[in-house]
Scaffold this motif. Structure first.
Motif, PDB file in Angstrom:
ATOM      1  N   VAL A   1       0.798  -1.237   0.000  1.00  0.00           N
ATOM      2  CA  VAL A   1       0.000   0.000   0.000  1.00  0.00           C
ATOM      3  C   VAL A   1       0.826   1.281   0.000  1.00  0.00           C
ATOM      4  O   VAL A   1       0.260   2.367   0.112  1.00  0.00           O
ATOM      5  CB  VAL A   1      -0.992   0.022   1.196  1.00  0.00           C
ATOM      6  N   ILE A   2       2.137   1.204  -0.139  1.00  0.00           N
ATOM      7  CA  ILE A   2       2.924   2.439  -0.122  1.00  0.00           C
ATOM      8  C   ILE A   2       2.556   3.318  -1.318  1.00  0.00           C
ATOM      9  O   ILE A   2       2.556   4.554  -1.230  1.00  0.00           O
ATOM     10  CB  ILE A   2       4.447   2.167  -0.060  1.00  0.00           C
ATOM     11  N   ASN A   3       2.168   2.700  -2.412  1.00  0.00           N
ATOM     12  CA  ASN A   3       1.739   3.499  -3.566  1.00  0.00           C
ATOM     13  C   ASN A   3       0.394   4.190  -3.325  1.00  0.00           C
ATOM     14  O   ASN A   3       0.091   5.190  -3.974  1.00  0.00           O
ATOM     15  CB  ASN A   3       1.648   2.630  -4.823  1.00  0.00           C
TER      16      ASN A   3
ATOM     17  N   THR B   1      -1.877  -0.662  -6.605  1.00  0.00           N
ATOM     18  CA  THR B   1      -0.664  -1.258  -7.185  1.00  0.00           C
ATOM     19  C   THR B   1       0.426  -1.442  -6.123  1.00  0.00           C
ATOM     20  O   THR B   1       0.821  -0.468  -5.486  1.00  0.00           O
ATOM     21  CB  THR B   1      -0.134  -0.362  -8.318  1.00  0.00           C
ATOM     22  N   PRO B   2       0.902  -2.673  -5.922  1.00  0.00           N
ATOM     23  CA  PRO B   2       1.938  -2.899  -4.906  1.00  0.00           C
ATOM     24  C   PRO B   2       3.324  -2.484  -5.400  1.00  0.00           C
ATOM     25  O   PRO B   2       3.499  -2.103  -6.554  1.00  0.00           O
ATOM     26  CB  PRO B   2       1.878  -4.410  -4.685  1.00  0.00           C
TER      27      PRO B   2
ATOM     28  N   SER C   1       3.814  -7.899  -0.730  1.00  0.00           N
ATOM     29  CA  SER C   1       3.411  -7.356  -2.031  1.00  0.00           C
ATOM     30  C   SER C   1       2.009  -7.817  -2.426  1.00  0.00           C
ATOM     31  O   SER C   1       1.536  -7.491  -3.507  1.00  0.00           O
ATOM     32  CB  SER C   1       4.417  -7.784  -3.108  1.00  0.00           C
ATOM     33  N   ALA C   2       1.350  -8.562  -1.536  1.00  0.00           N
ATOM     34  CA  ALA C   2       0.068  -9.200  -1.898  1.00  0.00           C
ATOM     35  C   ALA C   2      -1.071  -8.185  -1.893  1.00  0.00           C
ATOM     36  O   ALA C   2      -2.020  -8.273  -1.117  1.00  0.00           O
ATOM     37  CB  ALA C   2      -0.233 -10.356  -0.947  1.00  0.00           C
ATOM     38  N   ARG C   3      -1.002  -7.238  -2.804  1.00  0.00           N
ATOM     39  CA  ARG C   3      -2.044  -6.219  -2.900  1.00  0.00           C
ATOM     40  C   ARG C   3      -3.405  -6.841  -3.176  1.00  0.00           C
ATOM     41  O   ARG C   3      -4.440  -6.270  -2.811  1.00  0.00           O
ATOM     42  CB  ARG C   3      -1.676  -5.207  -3.990  1.00  0.00           C
ATOM     43  N   HIS C   4      -3.418  -8.008  -3.799  1.00  0.00           N
ATOM     44  CA  HIS C   4      -4.703  -8.625  -4.143  1.00  0.00           C
ATOM     45  C   HIS C   4      -5.538  -8.946  -2.902  1.00  0.00           C
ATOM     46  O   HIS C   4      -6.743  -9.117  -3.006  1.00  0.00           O
ATOM     47  CB  HIS C   4      -4.497  -9.888  -5.009  1.00  0.00           C
ATOM     48  N   ILE C   5      -4.896  -9.043  -1.751  1.00  0.00           N
ATOM     49  CA  ILE C   5      -5.639  -9.381  -0.533  1.00  0.00           C
ATOM     50  C   ILE C   5      -5.398  -8.332   0.561  1.00  0.00           C
ATOM     51  O   ILE C   5      -5.520  -8.601   1.760  1.00  0.00           O
ATOM     52  CB  ILE C   5      -5.290 -10.828  -0.081  1.00  0.00           C
ATOM     53  N   ALA C   6      -5.092  -7.098   0.148  1.00  0.00           N
ATOM     54  CA  ALA C   6      -4.845  -6.017   1.112  1.00  0.00           C
ATOM     55  C   ALA C   6      -6.071  -5.751   1.976  1.00  0.00           C
ATOM     56  O   ALA C   6      -7.207  -5.981   1.568  1.00  0.00           O
ATOM     57  CB  ALA C   6      -4.459  -4.738   0.365  1.00  0.00           C
ATOM     58  N   ALA C   7      -5.822  -5.232   3.176  1.00  0.00           N
ATOM     59  CA  ALA C   7      -6.922  -4.817   4.062  1.00  0.00           C
ATOM     60  C   ALA C   7      -7.408  -3.440   3.620  1.00  0.00           C
ATOM     61  O   ALA C   7      -6.611  -2.533   3.407  1.00  0.00           O
ATOM     62  CB  ALA C   7      -6.445  -4.768   5.507  1.00  0.00           C
TER      63      ALA C   7
ATOM     64  N   PRO D   1      -4.473  -9.159 -11.925  1.00  0.00           N
ATOM     65  CA  PRO D   1      -4.732  -7.797 -11.441  1.00  0.00           C
ATOM     66  C   PRO D   1      -4.135  -6.767 -12.406  1.00  0.00           C
ATOM     67  O   PRO D   1      -3.057  -6.977 -12.963  1.00  0.00           O
ATOM     68  CB  PRO D   1      -3.981  -7.742 -10.105  1.00  0.00           C
ATOM     69  N   LEU D   2      -4.850  -5.668 -12.567  1.00  0.00           N
ATOM     70  CA  LEU D   2      -4.400  -4.591 -13.448  1.00  0.00           C
ATOM     71  C   LEU D   2      -3.563  -3.612 -12.645  1.00  0.00           C
ATOM     72  O   LEU D   2      -4.086  -2.624 -12.117  1.00  0.00           O
ATOM     73  CB  LEU D   2      -5.615  -3.879 -14.048  1.00  0.00           C
ATOM     74  N   TYR D   3      -2.280  -3.874 -12.540  1.00  0.00           N
ATOM     75  CA  TYR D   3      -1.402  -2.966 -11.818  1.00  0.00           C
ATOM     76  C   TYR D   3      -0.834  -1.947 -12.806  1.00  0.00           C
ATOM     77  O   TYR D   3      -0.526  -2.294 -13.949  1.00  0.00           O
ATOM     78  CB  TYR D   3      -0.286  -3.745 -11.121  1.00  0.00           C
ATOM     79  N   VAL D   4      -0.695  -0.702 -12.349  1.00  0.00           N
ATOM     80  CA  VAL D   4      -0.234   0.342 -13.275  1.00  0.00           C
ATOM     81  C   VAL D   4       1.291   0.450 -13.275  1.00  0.00           C
ATOM     82  O   VAL D   4       1.960   0.150 -12.291  1.00  0.00           O
ATOM     83  CB  VAL D   4      -0.826   1.728 -12.923  1.00  0.00           C
TER      84      VAL D   4
END
Lengths: 422, 422
Positions: free
Chosen positions: A17-19, A68-69, A301-307, A401-404
């Protein structure tokens, strides 16, 4: 705040989530008409005058940073030495700020970064260059003081609790004839916050994880083995969570320990981490079939399951950092203040960097159960809200996932080359 | 089909979607008014007469199996010997079937299970007891023949591709000063299907993964190191996917190899898997900073990120198995037939177990790029549809997936105790 630009830099290990924090910074600055430059690869980019002009990025891509992670502008592990030891680097930063009319420096990281932001603020004043320095919190280790929790931690906590719950269902169903002991190694270095979060996977007696090994406790092989055996006999299998920072009585990390440590063919220690060492111990002493997992970067890096709450807080500290600077605040950090456990409520406040820099928040003793192998109700009360909500990224037609990816347009250099110290 | 009950048993390593197959079996049978018993811990439960009465389960819990990983009734690694070697076990199965009026046996597993179902069908005929035996496909290794793909594989494929994409974003952002080589070890044993699926993470030159090591190729350290170096120099970092089944020129698994293998303090080999061995090699020969991950069971239990198409196919094979038995088919397997790549279309057909039992489907040669380090367009065409769609489980107020736990009510025993062979 003086006019001019914002320089935003990411520091240290990145997170899921830093992005989102970067998005909070850039979107808020755009609303106020303030241009944002980003440092390429963290503080090194600032020293090298490798700056990125974020005004060249499309609105949709900046919004995409929220899901995006990784670190969109690059990050680095580089700690500036003290002012006395390397004043040249601090002066170089001010020189770069001057050359590009940077009047706000937002440094997104942990303890070290808070310290650096604090020092840069001081050197700016000493050199008569007005720059508002804000430390923006980020660390999956959750070890910053003053703030109730750190953006990045909640998502690793959620990932870890889910991984433990899912893998344990797998192990439970096979334990009759296959794996009886499953060990998962988690990050967190000297603080057991991530390991503790794994405890959220279970709700009642017998639920996994059955054993958590915290870096705050000295590893006791006999007590560990006794608990593994008792758990297998009672529950049928045993899920163990071990923090990478666990040390033995000799003060060494498990994997380094001469007694238990794994060594590769070249004689290197610390090859395999703590999990395989524990696995070998279990097999040697108890004879149980084991499996172990080491998710490593996957967990952070698991942005797909972020809180969802973590994403929101990460965005909020970025937004507030810009607002604080705009309001003339200096040498502060937007910190998360918890105002209610249940329902969970929080707000952002400004806290002086002096109080945060170079301190480390360990887990309170009363978060670990008496036997040292689990978490208490107090820990649960603190941890539970931090994994709340789902915030999945959009997915493409290809199921991914559509990461930018940003353009990261370089700002033309104006100064002579500068080589940072090693 | 003769009247009577269905016996459903799960076999071998479980997956994120094997319970969706169970749901397909039970819901379809309920619609037809056929009671379903499940064997506790797979075929061992059938031999031990440890049966579960699924008619005692609430409808919502059976529906919940569609989104619950692991094996809801327990599974086991137990292969029946040949009819000649241990006819007693086959006869015991028929005895248990007779005692509980089991007229359909659904065995949910891989090659071995197809073989067992086939043999049980034959011994039933020889003993004059009519029982319809259906093999139901399940294996994350994707190594069953005849069927286009195996339920369970698509979800691991999706997990792996996402993990590679996410972790690589992390590595890319830190590579300037930190980790340059990231290695992730995946399952699949002798077949490189899962490793190949990691290739879906990248779309264009330079995208991760940069190197895939397939078990179908002999590991060549020199070629590997050269490619790692070239990638780091060109891209800035290198993501490596290694299959657990990769072997060296000596025919041994990487971790077992005397030359490269890691050993613990007790001298045991194969402690750490292939990833740490490669990491040590990279460090020794190239000096790059590395990290490695070994998700182990996490990859096959990650129901939270399962492929929608995989869940649908897992359910469909369960449903069709009941329908085939009901229609009087015997010694068959419902297999997945692909009728179109794009748009992806599939259907279920019955195939004779004789054609499937004890065969292993390896990856076609033309799925691996000439240099052996990547996948081809043909591989992409085959793999891409299998990770399509998302099918997240419901989440609770606590931020964790709501996985169901069945009551698993035991059926009263009617026979004498039987101890299966070891």
């Amino acid at each position: 705040m003086a006019a001019g630009k914002i320089l935003y830099a990411q520091s240290g290990g990145v997170s899921a989530v830093i992005n989102a924090t970067a998005a909070g910074v850039i979107e808020t600055a755009r609303d106020k008409g303030i241009p944002v430059y980003a440092a390429r690869n963290g503080i090194l980019g600032a020293l090298r005058e490798e700056l990125i002009d974020t005004t060249k990025e499309a609105k949709a891509n900046i919004a995409g940073l929220k899901h995006t992670p990784g670190g969109a502008f690059g990050s680095c592990r580089y700690k500036l030495k003290s002012l006395e030891q390397n004043r040249a680097e601090y002066e170089r930063l001010i020189e770069v700020f001057k050359a590009h009319d940077i009047r706000t420096f937002l440094y997104n990281g942990g303890n070290d970064s808070a310290d650096t932001a604090n020092k840069v603020s001081k050197i700016g004043q000493a050199l008569g260059y007005e720059v508002n320095c804000i430390g923006v919190p980020k660390t999956i280790d959750n070890d910053l003081v003053v703030t109730d929790n750190c953006p990045g931690f909640g998502s690793v906590a959620k990932y870890t609790a889910i991984a433990v719950r899912e893998a344990s269902l797998d192990v439970a169903s096979m334990a009759d004839t296959s794996t009886k002991v499953f060990i998962i190694e988690v990050m967190g270095r000297h603080a057991g916050w991530i390991a503790a979060a794994a405890g959220l996977a279970g709700n009642k007696a017998g639920d996994p994880p059955h054993i958590i090994l915290f870096p705050e406790n000295v590893f006791d092989p006999a007590a560990f083995l006794a608990r593994v055996q008792a758990t297998v006999e009672k529950v049928g299998y045993c899920t163990v969570v071990v923090s990478e920072g666990v040390k033995g009585a000799d003060g060494k990390f498990l994997a380094e320990s001469a007694e238990t440590g794994a060594r590769d063919a070249f004689g290197h220690a610390q090859l395999g981490g703590a999990a395989p060492v524990l696995a070998a111990l279990v097999k040697e002493k108890l004879g149980y079939k084991y499996h172990w997992a080491l998710p490593d970067y996957l967990q952070r890096s698991a942005r797909h399951i972020a809180a969802k709450v973590d994403v929101e807080q990460a965005y909020a500290v970025g937004k507030k950092a810009v607002e604080y600077a705009h309001d003339g605040l200096n040498a502060v950090m937007p910190v998360i203040v918890r105002t209610s456990d249940e329902p969970y409520k929080w707000k952002i406040e400004a806290a002086p960097l002096d109080k945060i820099a170079n301190h480390e928040k360990k887990m309170p003793k009363n978060f670990m159960s008496k036997d040292g192998f689990g978490i208490t109700a107090a820990a649960r009360r603190y941890l539970a809200p931090l994994i709340l909500g789902e915030a999945p990224p959009p997915y493409g037609d290809d199921g991914l996932p559509l990461y930018v990816t940003l353009k990261n347009t370089a700002v033309p250099k104006k100064l002579k080359k500068f080589v940072p110290a090693k």
